[in-house]
Every structure is written in structure tokens, then in C-alpha cells.
Design a protein around this motif. Structure first.
Motif, mmCIF file in Angstrom:
data_model
loop_
_atom_site.group_PDB
_atom_site.id
_atom_site.type_symbol
_atom_site.label_atom_id
_atom_site.label_comp_id
_atom_site.label_asym_id
_atom_site.label_seq_id
_atom_site.Cartn_x
_atom_site.Cartn_y
_atom_site.Cartn_z
ATOM 1 N N MET A 1 0.849 -1.168 0.000
ATOM 2 C CA MET A 1 0.000 0.000 0.000
ATOM 3 C C MET A 1 0.897 1.234 0.000
ATOM 4 O O MET A 1 1.772 1.377 0.836
ATOM 5 C CB MET A 1 -0.878 -0.005 1.247
ATOM 6 C CG MET A 1 -1.610 1.290 1.464
ATOM 7 S SD MET A 1 -2.511 1.440 3.022
ATOM 8 C CE MET A 1 -3.618 0.077 2.937
ATOM 9 N N ALA A 2 0.693 2.111 -0.949
ATOM 10 C CA ALA A 2 1.458 3.352 -1.020
ATOM 11 C C ALA A 2 0.745 4.459 -0.247
ATOM 12 O O ALA A 2 -0.468 4.598 -0.326
ATOM 13 C CB ALA A 2 1.641 3.779 -2.468
ATOM 14 N N TYR A 3 1.526 5.210 0.497
ATOM 15 C CA TYR A 3 1.003 6.381 1.199
ATOM 16 C C TYR A 3 1.427 7.654 0.483
ATOM 17 O O TYR A 3 0.628 8.563 0.307
ATOM 18 C CB TYR A 3 1.485 6.392 2.649
ATOM 19 C CG TYR A 3 0.913 5.247 3.435
ATOM 20 C CD1 TYR A 3 -0.359 5.333 3.985
ATOM 21 C CD2 TYR A 3 1.616 4.062 3.594
ATOM 22 C CE1 TYR A 3 -0.908 4.275 4.692
ATOM 23 C CE2 TYR A 3 1.076 3.000 4.301
ATOM 24 C CZ TYR A 3 -0.183 3.113 4.846
ATOM 25 O OH TYR A 3 -0.723 2.055 5.523
ATOM 26 N N THR A 4 2.684 7.733 0.125
ATOM 27 C CA THR A 4 3.177 8.867 -0.657
ATOM 28 C C THR A 4 4.072 8.305 -1.757
ATOM 29 O O THR A 4 4.714 7.275 -1.588
ATOM 30 C CB THR A 4 3.986 9.862 0.194
ATOM 31 O OG1 THR A 4 5.197 9.241 0.641
ATOM 32 C CG2 THR A 4 3.183 10.361 1.392
ATOM 33 N N ARG A 5 4.106 9.004 -2.897
ATOM 34 C CA ARG A 5 4.984 8.619 -4.001
ATOM 35 C C ARG A 5 5.626 9.878 -4.539
ATOM 36 O O ARG A 5 5.030 10.928 -4.535
ATOM 37 C CB ARG A 5 4.192 7.949 -5.114
ATOM 38 C CG ARG A 5 3.705 6.568 -4.754
ATOM 39 C CD ARG A 5 2.918 5.966 -5.873
ATOM 40 N NE ARG A 5 1.547 6.449 -5.763
ATOM 41 C CZ ARG A 5 0.552 6.038 -6.517
ATOM 42 N NH1 ARG A 5 0.752 5.165 -7.456
ATOM 43 N NH2 ARG A 5 -0.664 6.501 -6.339
ATOM 44 N N GLY A 6 6.827 9.763 -4.996
ATOM 45 C CA GLY A 6 7.552 10.912 -5.514
ATOM 46 C C GLY A 6 8.925 10.952 -4.884
ATOM 47 O O GLY A 6 9.541 9.910 -4.648
ATOM 48 N N THR A 7 9.413 12.138 -4.577
ATOM 49 C CA THR A 7 10.748 12.241 -3.994
ATOM 50 C C THR A 7 10.796 11.657 -2.583
ATOM 51 O O THR A 7 11.864 11.291 -2.109
ATOM 52 C CB THR A 7 11.250 13.697 -3.970
ATOM 53 O OG1 THR A 7 10.332 14.486 -3.220
ATOM 54 C CG2 THR A 7 11.391 14.245 -5.381
ATOM 55 N N TRP A 11 5.607 3.387 1.778
ATOM 56 C CA TRP A 11 4.679 2.305 1.471
ATOM 57 C C TRP A 11 4.802 1.199 2.502
ATOM 58 O O TRP A 11 5.760 1.140 3.259
ATOM 59 C CB TRP A 11 4.905 1.770 0.060
ATOM 60 C CG TRP A 11 6.057 0.825 -0.099
ATOM 61 C CD1 TRP A 11 6.002 -0.532 -0.105
ATOM 62 C CD2 TRP A 11 7.431 1.161 -0.267
ATOM 63 N NE1 TRP A 11 7.258 -1.065 -0.276
ATOM 64 C CE2 TRP A 11 8.160 -0.043 -0.382
ATOM 65 C CE3 TRP A 11 8.128 2.362 -0.338
ATOM 66 C CZ2 TRP A 11 9.536 -0.076 -0.562
ATOM 67 C CZ3 TRP A 11 9.499 2.322 -0.517
ATOM 68 C CH2 TRP A 11 10.182 1.128 -0.621
ATOM 69 N N SER A 12 3.797 0.337 2.524
ATOM 70 C CA SER A 12 3.765 -0.780 3.446
ATOM 71 C C SER A 12 3.638 -2.079 2.666
ATOM 72 O O SER A 12 2.940 -2.142 1.657
ATOM 73 C CB SER A 12 2.566 -0.641 4.388
ATOM 74 O OG SER A 12 2.398 -1.837 5.126
ATOM 75 N N ASP A 13 4.301 -3.116 3.165
ATOM 76 C CA ASP A 13 4.137 -4.446 2.590
ATOM 77 C C ASP A 13 3.355 -5.347 3.553
ATOM 78 O O ASP A 13 3.402 -6.559 3.460
ATOM 79 C CB ASP A 13 5.489 -5.065 2.239
ATOM 80 C CG ASP A 13 6.384 -5.272 3.452
ATOM 81 O OD1 ASP A 13 5.902 -5.186 4.607
ATOM 82 O OD2 ASP A 13 7.589 -5.525 3.263
ATOM 83 N N TRP A 20 11.466 6.008 2.043
ATOM 84 C CA TRP A 20 12.599 6.289 1.170
ATOM 85 C C TRP A 20 12.586 7.752 0.759
ATOM 86 O O TRP A 20 11.540 8.340 0.556
ATOM 87 C CB TRP A 20 12.511 5.431 -0.096
ATOM 88 C CG TRP A 20 12.821 4.002 0.168
ATOM 89 C CD1 TRP A 20 11.936 3.032 0.562
ATOM 90 C CD2 TRP A 20 14.074 3.376 0.087
ATOM 91 N NE1 TRP A 20 12.582 1.844 0.727
ATOM 92 C CE2 TRP A 20 13.908 2.030 0.438
ATOM 93 C CE3 TRP A 20 15.351 3.827 -0.247
ATOM 94 C CZ2 TRP A 20 14.960 1.124 0.459
ATOM 95 C CZ3 TRP A 20 16.385 2.913 -0.235
ATOM 96 C CH2 TRP A 20 16.189 1.587 0.113
ATOM 97 N N SER A 21 13.758 8.305 0.625
ATOM 98 C CA SER A 21 13.893 9.665 0.128
ATOM 99 C C SER A 21 14.827 9.654 -1.068
ATOM 100 O O SER A 21 15.935 9.104 -0.999
ATOM 101 C CB SER A 21 14.466 10.574 1.215
ATOM 102 O OG SER A 21 14.746 11.850 0.675
ATOM 103 N N GLU A 22 14.375 10.243 -2.154
ATOM 104 C CA GLU A 22 15.203 10.320 -3.356
ATOM 105 C C GLU A 22 16.491 11.076 -3.086
ATOM 106 O O GLU A 22 17.529 10.791 -3.648
ATOM 107 C CB GLU A 22 14.420 11.003 -4.476
ATOM 108 C CG GLU A 22 15.187 11.123 -5.776
ATOM 109 C CD GLU A 22 14.367 11.782 -6.851
ATOM 110 O OE1 GLU A 22 14.852 12.769 -7.428
ATOM 111 O OE2 GLU A 22 13.235 11.324 -7.102
ATOM 112 N N GLY A 83 -3.467 4.856 0.824
ATOM 113 C CA GLY A 83 -3.683 5.433 2.144
ATOM 114 C C GLY A 83 -4.546 6.686 2.090
ATOM 115 O O GLY A 83 -5.336 6.951 2.987
ATOM 116 N N CYS A 84 -4.429 7.442 1.018
ATOM 117 C CA CYS A 84 -5.236 8.649 0.862
ATOM 118 C C CYS A 84 -6.697 8.294 0.614
ATOM 119 O O CYS A 84 -7.596 8.984 1.095
ATOM 120 C CB CYS A 84 -4.690 9.505 -0.270
ATOM 121 S SG CYS A 84 -5.299 11.207 -0.246
#
Length: 103
Positions: A1-7, A11-13, A20-22, A83-84
Motif C-alpha cells: 500500500m502506497a502512502y506517498t509517491r515521488g521524492t 509504502w507498506s508491505d 525512502w527519500s530520493e 492510504g489517501c
């Protein structure tokens, strides 16, 4: 499940929360290249610990009267993430229990 995506990608497995931070903002050692980004880094923590943190942080936001603003910001920033979707469903209930800081 993704909570935020981008830089910043969170997410949760179902067992661990992955953050993670880009840009590797905490200057962690490079743990794994993420999407070809050599400076990306991150950590995984047990989801049970993340859940406990989440409810403690939510309590702080309720106590400070900030929760409605944070809900609005999350809904506008992370539409489309799983998550949103969950937050959209319960946001009206959460807003009813949380006093605003300007109230």
C-alpha cells in the motif's frame, strides 16, 4: 500500500513500513539504488511500531488543533495513493472529533 509517491516514497508491505527519500535527506548511507537515483536511501520499520507512532502523532495533532489542516493537506497532496483513499473515507469522522486550533 502506497502512502506517498515521488521524492519521498512511503509504502507498506503489511509487515514493514518503508520510508525512502530520493535525496537521502538524513545523510543515511546509500542502502539501495532506487529508480536509478544513486543518492536515494531509506529504512524499513515494523508496521506495528509505525502504527503506534501514527496513533501517538494523531493524538498530538488532535490536542494541538492541527488535525483538520493536516487532513486537508494530505488529501490535496497525495490523491490516488491507497492510504489517501482510506483517509478520504474517514476524514469527516476525524474532523468531528478534532477541535480546530482557531476554535
Amino acid at each position: 500500500m502506497a502512502y506517498t509517491r515521488g521524492t519521498t516514497y512511503i509504502w507498506s508491505d503489511s509487515e514493514h513500513l518503508h520510508i525512502w527519500s530520493e535525496r537521502g535527506l538524513d545523510h543515511w548511507p546509500q542502502m539501495e539504488q532506487y529508480q536509478g537515483k544513486p543518492s536515494a536511501s531509506g529504512v524499513q520499520i515494523a508496521e506495528s511500531i509505525a502504527d503506534e507512532f501514527a496513533v501517538m502523532r494523531f493524538a498530538e495533532l488532535v490536542a494541538s488543533g492541527e488535525v483538520e489542516a493536516v487532513i486537508a493537506r494530505a488529501l490535496s497532496s497525495w490523491k490516488g495513493n491507497t492510504g489517501c483513499h482510506a483517509l478520504e473515507q474517514v476524514a469527516p469522522q476525524l474532523a468531528r472529533i478534532a477541535p480546530r486550533s482557531d476554535a
